[in-house]
Scaffold this active site. Sequence first.
Site, PDB file in Angstrom:
ATOM      1  N   CYS A  78       0.817  -1.203   0.000  1.00  0.00           N
ATOM      2  CA  CYS A  78       0.000   0.000   0.000  1.00  0.00           C
ATOM      3  C   CYS A  78       0.865   1.274   0.000  1.00  0.00           C
ATOM      4  O   CYS A  78       1.482   1.571  -1.023  1.00  0.00           O
ATOM      5  CB  CYS A  78      -0.989  -0.060   1.150  1.00  0.00           C
ATOM      6  N   HIS A 195      -3.326  -5.097   1.741  1.00  0.00           N
ATOM      7  CA  HIS A 195      -2.634  -5.360   3.015  1.00  0.00           C
ATOM      8  C   HIS A 195      -2.677  -6.838   3.413  1.00  0.00           C
ATOM      9  O   HIS A 195      -3.508  -7.210   4.269  1.00  0.00           O
ATOM     10  CB  HIS A 195      -3.324  -4.571   4.132  1.00  0.00           C
ATOM     11  N   GLU A 197      -0.917  -8.293   5.464  1.00  0.00           N
ATOM     12  CA  GLU A 197      -0.610  -8.420   6.895  1.00  0.00           C
ATOM     13  C   GLU A 197      -1.870  -8.316   7.758  1.00  0.00           C
ATOM     14  O   GLU A 197      -1.834  -8.596   8.951  1.00  0.00           O
ATOM     15  CB  GLU A 197       0.447  -7.380   7.314  1.00  0.00           C
TER      16      GLU A 197
END
Length: 248
Positions: A78, A195, A197
Amino acid sequence: MPVGVLALQGSFNEHIAALRRIGVKGVEIRKAEQLDNVSSLIIPGGESTTMAKLAELHNLFPALREFVKMGKPVWGTCAGLIFLANKATGQKEGGQELVGGLDCTVHRNFFGSQIQSFEAEVPVPDLAAKEGGPPSFRAVFIRAPAVLEVGPDVEVLASISIRSTEIVDPSQEAQPDTKVIVAVKQGNLLATAFHPELTIDSRWHSYFVKMSVGNNEIVASSSSSSSYEDQESFLYNKQPKTDLPVYE
Ligand SMILES: NC(=O)CC[C@H](N)C(=O)O
């Protein structure tokens, strides 16, 4: 050597927790000299203008550019994608400094503002072939950028189809069913507009760690307790949703 995670701002904790879930040690990077002790680097999502100001304040740009030039693996998620791009559009007045190295142009807020954030199942066949599991990945797009153009050495790993009504920025003239690039790879550089994560699926992290293994041995995460252990609450999709659109 551990994997470094740029820890100026944004979702660095979540990346370190994700690495930990696959048994890899991630360390926070805030100073140029700390880059000497890591095999590879993740630049997290957050707010790229703020992150750039902090990186400037800490005089990190020369070391980050050197790290990229040395061919060490770097993954930008991002805002991290924006950092790695050679060129960004939609920047705040006066622009912002970029690390560069990734031969592409990104639009900083391609999908609009915070309330236009969304989740989608994104097929990434190459990565699924390498890592196993289902062919698509849950992707969390938060005020997400997109890749507008790529150079000849850039491999497109994932794109999503969008209708022009989904593009909020009036300067973008997408036609119905335009394909928008959201994940790319160029040599040792990996970049995603979303994302990984923030999801429980750790295949992107293991893919990146494997990119690093060629260069250096990765340090396994110790089994002792860590402040990152309890951070599963960050995950968006502990409970799989079934009603998500599939972008192909
Ligand atoms: N989630 C994110 O990292 C958003 C990035 C944001 N569009 C920026 O300009 O920095």
